[in-house]
Design an enzyme around this catalytic site. Structure first.
Site, PDB file in Angstrom:
ATOM      1  N   ASP A 113      14.204   2.128 -27.485  1.00 22.56           N
ATOM      2  CA  ASP A 113      13.748   2.737 -26.081  1.00 22.56           C
ATOM      3  C   ASP A 113      13.115   3.890 -26.282  1.00 22.56           C
ATOM      4  O   ASP A 113      13.249   4.710 -27.219  1.00 22.56           O
ATOM      5  CB  ASP A 113      15.086   2.681 -25.277  1.00 22.56           C
ATOM      6  CG  ASP A 113      15.635   1.190 -24.582  1.00 22.56           C
ATOM      7  OD1 ASP A 113      15.306   0.338 -25.232  1.00 22.56           O
ATOM      8  OD2 ASP A 113      16.161   1.517 -23.618  1.00 22.56           O
ATOM      9  N   HIS A 169      17.434   4.201 -29.931  1.00 19.29           N
ATOM     10  CA  HIS A 169      16.396   4.832 -29.466  1.00 19.29           C
ATOM     11  C   HIS A 169      15.329   5.326 -30.513  1.00 19.29           C
ATOM     12  O   HIS A 169      15.828   5.826 -31.490  1.00 19.29           O
ATOM     13  CB  HIS A 169      16.528   6.256 -28.612  1.00 19.29           C
ATOM     14  CG  HIS A 169      17.386   5.753 -27.458  1.00 19.29           C
ATOM     15  ND1 HIS A 169      18.638   5.377 -27.433  1.00 19.29           N
ATOM     16  CD2 HIS A 169      17.075   5.739 -26.064  1.00 19.29           C
ATOM     17  CE1 HIS A 169      19.297   5.124 -25.984  1.00 19.29           C
ATOM     18  NE2 HIS A 169      18.139   5.205 -25.208  1.00 19.29           N
TER      19      HIS A 169
END
Length: 288
Positions: free
Chosen positions: A107, A254
């Protein structure tokens, strides 16, 4: 000493004690308050720190039970063709690949420092993943969007600027945000298929799910969250993923939004071990 003298002395003592107590309280009230010490990584003025924002308190993660290994199964259990969990995530968002394969998702990118390192590791091990990109980052780094697509990874819309409260806005505002993000992705990679949307912070609402589905995107949640946005270190990230991942898991990590050195280091350890235990896939986009 007379009784009247003793009473007078006692009254003086009480008055002096009261005055001293008032003076102490006044002095404390005038002292400057000590600043509270924060935690986590300090924000940089050079890049967004989406990943350092706490997730929604309403939907902080997958529903209870997701990502937890069953008592009679281990992460290295044989592939039995069953997915991690047959139930749905919040508002029907996907929490499983629907098969025994697992999916790594990243992400908040693309990020010029961390995304190339993640891409290089995935290429080294021949693994395809899914990247949930933020619109303003896609606009700022179109070359990285093209690299993600060229390497065979799937794309997911992650809103224009990681607005955790996006789901509380009007349907038209949500639609404008998602379409603006898709436009930025497609400007960089015109042939890309954007099959998924992931709400920042997992703060799902009915309107945001409804709009993303109207735009042809599947709401994408997760089953395993090592909370790498909190920068817990590579050891903790590695331990969480290996302990909680099982057939069908969608794993959240992430590649942007803060210091992702721990995620990169963890990925170096995770990829060979996950490949030993599971098959890994990029989430399907519905194209051949």
């Amino acid at each position: 000493m007379s009784a009247s003298t003793l009473r007078a002395a006692g009254m003086v003592t009480v008055v002096v004690a009261a005055l001293l107590g008032s003076a102490f309280a006044l002095g404390r009230s005038l002292m400057p308050e000590q600043p509270h010490r924060g935690s986590g990584v300090a924000a940089s003025v050079h890049a967004p720190h989406y990943g350092d924002q706490p997730p929604s308190t309403e939907f902080p993660g997958p529903p209870a039970g997701h990502g937890e290994p069953s008592p009679d199964a281990s992460p290295s259990a044989p592939d039995n063709g069953r997915r991690a969990d047959d139930s749905e995530g919040p508002y029907g968002a996907e929490v499983s690949t629907g098969s025994a394969r697992i999916a790594l998702t990243f992400d908040d990118g693309p990020d010029p420092q961390w995304t190339p390192q993640v891409l290089a590791l995935l290429k080294e091990y021949g693994v395809h993943a899914t990247f949930c990109v933020v619109g303003e980052n896609a606009e700022a780094h179109p070359d990285l969007v093209r690299s993600i697509v060229a390497d065979g990874h799937s794309l997911c819309n992650h809103s224009w600027n990681h607005d955790i409260t996006l789901g509380e806005r009007s349907p038209q505002a949500i639609r404008n945000d998602l379409m603006r993000t898709n436009d930025a992705i497609l400007a960089a990679a015109p042939d890309a298929r954007i099959a998924y949307f992931r709400q920042p912070g997992g703060a799902w609402t009915y309107p945001v799910v409804s709009v993303c589905e109207e735009l042809g995107m599947t709401p994408l949640h997760w089953a395993v969250d090592p909370t790498d946005w909190q920068v817990p270190g590579a050891d903790k990230i590695t331990e969480t993923v290996l302990t909680q991942t099982r057939p069908g898991s969608i794993v959240l990590m992430h590649d942007a939004g803060g210091d992702r050195s721990g995620t990169v280091e963890a990925l170096q350890r995770l990829l060979p071990e996950l490949l030993h235990r599971f098959q890994l896939e990029a989430l399907p986009t519905g194209t051949t």
